[in-house]
Write an enzyme that holds these catalytic residues in place. Structure first.
Site, PDB file in Angstrom:
ATOM      1  N   ASP A 241       0.853  -1.187   0.000  1.00  0.00           N
ATOM      2  CA  ASP A 241       0.000   0.000   0.000  1.00  0.00           C
ATOM      3  C   ASP A 241       0.888   1.237   0.000  1.00  0.00           C
ATOM      4  OD1 ASP A 241      -2.285   1.765   0.334  1.00  0.00           O
ATOM      5  OD2 ASP A 241      -3.332   0.072   1.255  1.00  0.00           O
ATOM      6  N   HIS A 279     -13.005  -1.273  -8.155  1.00  0.00           N
ATOM      7  CA  HIS A 279     -14.237  -0.478  -8.263  1.00  0.00           C
ATOM      8  C   HIS A 279     -14.001   0.990  -7.907  1.00  0.00           C
ATOM      9  CE1 HIS A 279     -16.017  -0.535  -3.891  1.00  0.00           C
ATOM     10  NE2 HIS A 279     -14.719  -0.358  -3.870  1.00  0.00           N
TER      11      HIS A 279
END
Length: 377
Positions: A241, A279
């Site tokens: 991340d 998404h």
């Protein structure tokens, strides 16, 4: 008659005169509009119940809890006690509580209806490790609901999202400058990850058979990866991340944290995990991410590599009356309001995979509104 003719003329010949033939339809249409106008009351009433601790209070009572017992247990102004019944009535209608017979009196000689929790409110209890309360509080925070007031403005301007219009910056930039939003968001993702991961590990163990290394791209604080690492000690798990997200996080025997940018490079690995990542991004951005994942698999020099995606596959539009389909549409609008992403149907997913250079995919719909998608180079 002259007034009726004039009325019709002023309304472009649309007959809005109530009569025996159309009164039911017109009044039904009015009720439908009212229902849509006030839909937000459901979510805000639920938020109120969470903030007052109602699910835990009723659950800890251990048996059906009468309205008087509940009112006395709540941390409220006593003048508002008569309003508790009205709040609970709509929450019962929404399916978050139910009524059962409760014994009252010193010797249990009388009967009165009392509140009990339901399957839905079990997921709102503080001690439930899979509680969705953090997600609820995050999504209903004023920062997250504010963009909806700017939706029409956004359609008329050049901003990338309504969130940009409302706050003057992108969602991701805002989160990096506002610790409160970042904490809410991370807690929400972690609570969801616990629920999803428990299902995946229980029902999809075969997905991880023979896997030696896995990189959880956009894995946040590592809730998913740590669960996988514990369940499958033979897999070397990496949480990948942004640097500021993983800076202070500590790994373990088969778990480590790496900072970086998924648009630039993904660490070499046999399997890449993308849980609720794609998404958030439009098609062009999603293809870039998938290409970097494909490169990471190639660099591992392992056969049988793949990308595991946990995301929604929007169902056939013929199911438009189904609550699940409506919820998927809600999520799609949410992605439009907050970020540049979208929810996709199978045809749209297939195009992404093809554009990113993948050869095949498999969709397993075992996660409620979401599916587990395996994509192969």
């Amino acid at each position: 008659m002259e007034k009726l003719k004039s009325f019709r003329h002023l309304n472009n010949n649309i007959d809005l005169i109530l009569n025996e033939e159309n009164s039911t339809e017109i009044l039904g249409a009015q009720a439908h509009i009212w229902n849509q106008i006030f839909n937000f009351i459901n979510s805000m009433s639920l938020k109120c119940a969470i903030q007052l601790g109602i699910p835990d209070i009723i659950n800890n009572h251990g048996k059906p809890m009468t309205i008087s017992q509940l009112t006395l247990a709540l941390p409220i102004n006593r003048k508002k006690s008569p309003c508790v019944y009205r709040l609970m009535r709509i929450l019962i209608h929404s399916g978050f509580f139910a009524l059962q017979k409760a014994e009252v009196g010193e010797e249990g000689g009388g009967e009165e209806e009392g509140y009990v929790i339901t399957d839905a409110s079990k997921l709102l209890l503080k001690d439930n490790p899979m509680s969705v309360t953090p997600f609820l509080l995050a999504m209903l925070d004023p920062v997250m609901t504010k963009p909806w007031d700017f939706l029409s403005n956004w359609f008329q301007n050049g901003d990338p999202t309504p969130f940009d219009t409302a706050n003057g910056m992108a969602f991701w930039d805002y989160g990096s400058h506002e610790p409160k939003l970042a904490r809410f968001f991370n807690d929400a993702m972690a609570s969801d990850a616990r629920l999803v991961t428990s299902v995946v590990i229980e029902k999809c163990k075969g997905v991880f058979e023979g896997v030696e290394s896995l990189v959880d791209v956009g894995g946040g604080t590592g809730t998913v990866a740590s669960s996988i690492a514990a369940a499958f000690p033979h897999i070397q798990c990496t949480v990948f991340d942004l640097p500021h997200v993983v800076a202070d996080l500590q790994g373990g025997n088969n778990l480590n944290f790496v900072g970086g940018d998924m648009f630039v490079d993904v660490p070499a690995t046999e399997v890449v995990l993308l849980k609720w990542i794609l998404h958030d991004w439009n098609d062009e951005e999603s293809v870039k991410i998938l290409k970097k994942c494909k490169e990471a698999i190639s660099k591992s020099n392992k056969k049988g590599g793949k990308v595991i995606i946990i995301d929604m596959k929007v169902e056939n539009e013929k199911d438009e009356d189904d609550e699940s389909y409506e919820t998927q549409l809600f999520f799609d609008m949410l992605m439009m309001a907050l970020v540049t992403g979208r929810e996709r149907n199978e045809k749209e997913w297939a195009k992404l995979f093809k554009d990113a250079g993948f050869s095949n995919y498999k969709i397993t719909p075992i996660l409620g509104l979401r599916s587990l998608i395996e994509v192969y180079p």
